[in-house]
Design an enzyme around this catalytic site. Structure first.
Site, PDB file in Angstrom:
ATOM      1  N   LYS A 101       0.859  -1.194   0.000  1.00 59.27           N
ATOM      2  CA  LYS A 101       0.000   0.000   0.000  1.00 59.27           C
ATOM      3  C   LYS A 101       0.883   1.226   0.000  1.00 59.27           C
ATOM      4  CE  LYS A 101      -3.903   2.207   0.400  1.00 59.27           C
ATOM      5  NZ  LYS A 101      -3.534   2.915  -0.858  1.00 59.27           N
ATOM      6  N   LYS A 125       5.362   3.363   8.511  1.00 58.18           N
ATOM      7  CA  LYS A 125       4.217   4.263   8.687  1.00 58.18           C
ATOM      8  C   LYS A 125       2.921   3.441   8.705  1.00 58.18           C
ATOM      9  CE  LYS A 125       3.998   7.660   5.689  1.00 58.18           C
ATOM     10  NZ  LYS A 125       3.637   8.538   4.531  1.00 58.18           N
ATOM     11  N   LYS A 137       5.398   2.019  -2.980  1.00 57.63           N
ATOM     12  CA  LYS A 137       5.284   3.358  -3.581  1.00 57.63           C
ATOM     13  C   LYS A 137       5.509   3.212  -5.067  1.00 57.63           C
ATOM     14  CE  LYS A 137       4.686   7.591  -2.027  1.00 57.63           C
ATOM     15  NZ  LYS A 137       4.011   7.960  -0.761  1.00 57.63           N
ATOM     16  N   GLY A 176      -2.803   8.345  -4.068  1.00 62.96           N
ATOM     17  CA  GLY A 176      -2.166   9.577  -4.530  1.00 62.96           C
ATOM     18  C   GLY A 176      -0.901   9.926  -3.766  1.00 62.96           C
ATOM     19  N   ASP A 177      -0.137  10.814  -4.348  1.00 65.39           N
ATOM     20  CA  ASP A 177       1.010  11.466  -3.690  1.00 65.39           C
ATOM     21  C   ASP A 177       1.222  12.744  -4.518  1.00 65.39           C
ATOM     22  OD1 ASP A 177       3.223  10.861  -1.521  1.00 65.39           O
ATOM     23  OD2 ASP A 177       4.330  11.633  -3.229  1.00 65.39           O
ATOM     24  N   ASN A 252      -2.314  19.216  -1.670  1.00 65.13           N
ATOM     25  CA  ASN A 252      -3.340  18.508  -0.898  1.00 65.13           C
ATOM     26  C   ASN A 252      -3.053  18.507   0.612  1.00 65.13           C
ATOM     27  OD1 ASN A 252      -3.937  15.446   0.256  1.00 65.13           O
ATOM     28  ND2 ASN A 252      -5.669  16.409  -0.754  1.00 65.13           N
ATOM     29  N   SER A 389      -6.917   5.814   3.755  1.00 59.51           N
ATOM     30  CA  SER A 389      -6.951   4.928   2.583  1.00 59.51           C
ATOM     31  C   SER A 389      -7.352   3.514   3.010  1.00 59.51           C
ATOM     32  CB  SER A 389      -5.574   4.863   1.912  1.00 59.51           C
ATOM     33  OG  SER A 389      -5.383   5.940   1.032  1.00 59.51           O
TER      34      SER A 389
END
Ligand code: NDP
Ligand code: 2IT
Length: 457
Positions: A101, A125, A137, A176-177, A252, A389
């Site tokens: 994830k 995290k 990622k 998203g990032d 964001n 998420s």
């Protein structure tokens, strides 16, 4: 005769040093990745002193090598019918705690080192959130700036045409990032669905609400950051009320950190983009900021068209010279170096908490910790986004849809729990008050124990 304690200690330190030396040799050119690993390794010495079984099972050498790195060509056509080529990545780092994830970043600086540092941090995290998600990622060196909506759509479709075979609701769940928000996730999901011929909503998170997306996901990273800081402040009998806050970035994470800080009575006096920063002593006008960034996709300098008394300065790093009580870096990695940290400290900063991933370099972190600044590290402080998420995944697999308040309350509870876990781990291992050590340890121990349970693989 040396005491067993000294022996155990030297064995732990020697082991950690040797794994890091090998990593530096193998990946000498991956400076962001090595930086992220070094920060965690420093924190883990007391853990390895207490857990020699982690050394016997060579947990460190295993946890620093991604399960796999997928990289692919992304070919798409621009509005002039020119054929464009970019590099795409997905780093699936560790899935002990749950399916891989983590977000997708679209930015011209994306490379394997940046993908690996982000995916590596994501493991710990995600473990801290207490929810069943592993670490990954991805992204591309595609630059969304100046691209038309159709170009963004064609790029996202081409990217997913490669990525789809490696992801799935129980396999790997991107989100998203930087450069990826609800619009991009919509295009990515549309293409995934077209190829798979099935509604597998849980394959991506950060979808638009009403089409499988969770309410409050957009707000979650910024809100979560502010909830985390609220816990830090409450511990020293303080609050956001009337505090001066500086927030870097205006994307964001920054926008919703500003929104929640203002809601708690703080005065946010500055924010930025990669071109420069705005200082508004009256307090940043959030409605204007949203209009500039969310509606128009404009530069922060256009804030002056609405508030001519504000001050715009070219170049983004100078933002740290603005005196403030609380600094929230919410733009990108390594935006606060030792010098910026010393300037913030000289100007009286009391709290620094990271909305971005690895925004403070090691020298800056040490400056903050050595000068009694309350420091909220990224892994803990910005975990609200990925936690929400995971709440979106839960809603998707339960075919359910929760209210904004329900999600927001769960997010708030998760941020409190991350704070408590990080604080407690720091105390348990003899580093009371050091949330860097605490969050690294709390995140790591769960992953390490999971790896032991699953045997050699
Ligand atoms: P956005 O793309 O929405 O916004 C990014 C902001 O940071 C923009 O203001 C951008 O300015 C600025 N920025 C980006 N790169 C640079 C750079 N190299 N130098 C200076 N400024 C830069 O991204 P997000 O707000 O989603 O992400 C911000 C940070 O938060 C990242 O570190 C991300 O990894 C992290 N994060 C994001 C989460 C999420 O849920 N979105 C969750 C947890 C962490 P410009 O427009 O000029 O490029
Ligand atoms: O860095 C991060 O935690 C994110 N970009 C969010 C990842 C996610 O899967 O929501």
């Amino acid at each position: 005769m040396t005491s067993p304690v000294v022996n155990a200690k030297s064995e732990a330190q020697t082991y950690i040093d040797s794994v890091f030396e090998e990593l530096k040799y193998k990946y000498a050119h991956q400076k962001e990745f090595l930086q992220a690993v070094e920060e965690i390794f420093i924190s883990l010495v007391p853990v390895f002193e207490q857990h020699p079984e982690y050394i016997r099972h060579n947990i460190l050498s295993r946890v620093v090598e991604p399960d796999r790195i997928i990289t692919f060509r992304v070919t798409w056509q621009d509005d002039q019918n020119n054929v464009q080529v970019n590099r795409g990545y997905r780093v699936q780092f560790n899935n002990v705690v749950g399916p891989y994830k983590g977000g997708l970043r679209l930015h011209p600086t994306v490379n394997e080192s940046i993908m690996k540092f982000l995916a590596f941090e994501q493991i710990f995290k995600n473990s801290l959130t207490g929810l069943p998600i592993g670490g990954a990622k991805g992204g591309s060196d595609f630059d969304p700036k100046g691209k038309s909506n159709s170009e963004i759509m064609r790029f996202c479709q081409a990217f997913m045409t490669e990525l789809y075979r490696y992801i799935g609701p129980d396999v790997d769940v991107p989100a998203g990032d930087i450069g990826v928000g609800g619009r991009e996730i919509g295009y990515l999901y549309g293409q995934y669905k077209r190829i798979r011929g099935a509604h597998e909503a849980g394959v991506l998170t950060g979808k638009q609400p009403g089409y499988g997306g969770s309410l409050a996901r957009k707000e979650a990273t910024g809100y979560g950051l502010v909830y985390f800081v609220e816990e830090m402040l409450q511990d020293v009998n303080q609050s956001f009320l009337n505090k001066n806050v500086v927030v870097s970035g205006s994307g964001n994470v920054a926008i919703y950190a500003i929104e929640k800080a203002q809601h708690f009575g703080a005065k946010v006096v500055a924010c930025s983009d990669s071109n420069g920063y705005i200082y508004d002593p009256e307090g940043i006008d959030l409605k204007v900021l949203k209009e500039i960034k969310e509606l128009n996709g404009d530069r922060i300098s256009t804030y002056l068209n609405y508030h001519p008394t504000a001050i715009y300065t070219e170049g983004c790093n100078g933002i740290w010279s603005i005196p403030c009580d609380i600094a929230l870096p919410c733009a990108t990695q390594n935006e606060i170096d030792g010098e910026a940290a010393r300037t913030l400290i000289a100007n009286g900063v009391k709290v620094v908490a990271e909305g971005a991933n690895m925004p403070s370099n090691l020298e800056a972190i040490n400056e903050f910790l050595n000068h009694g600044v309350l420091f909220g590290p990224a892994k803990a402080a910005n975990a609200g986004g990925v936690a929400t998420s995971a709440l979106e995944m839960a809603q998707n697999s339960g075919r359910d849809y929760w209210s904004f308040n329900e999600v927001d309350e769960k997010l708030h509870g998760i941020m409190k729990s991350i704070y408590v876990q990080s604080k407690k781990a720091a105390e348990d291992y003899g580093f009371a008050g050091n949330l860097v050590v605490g969050s690294n340890i709390a995140g790591f121990v769960k992953v390490a124990n999971g790896m032991l349970n699953e045997g050699v693989n």
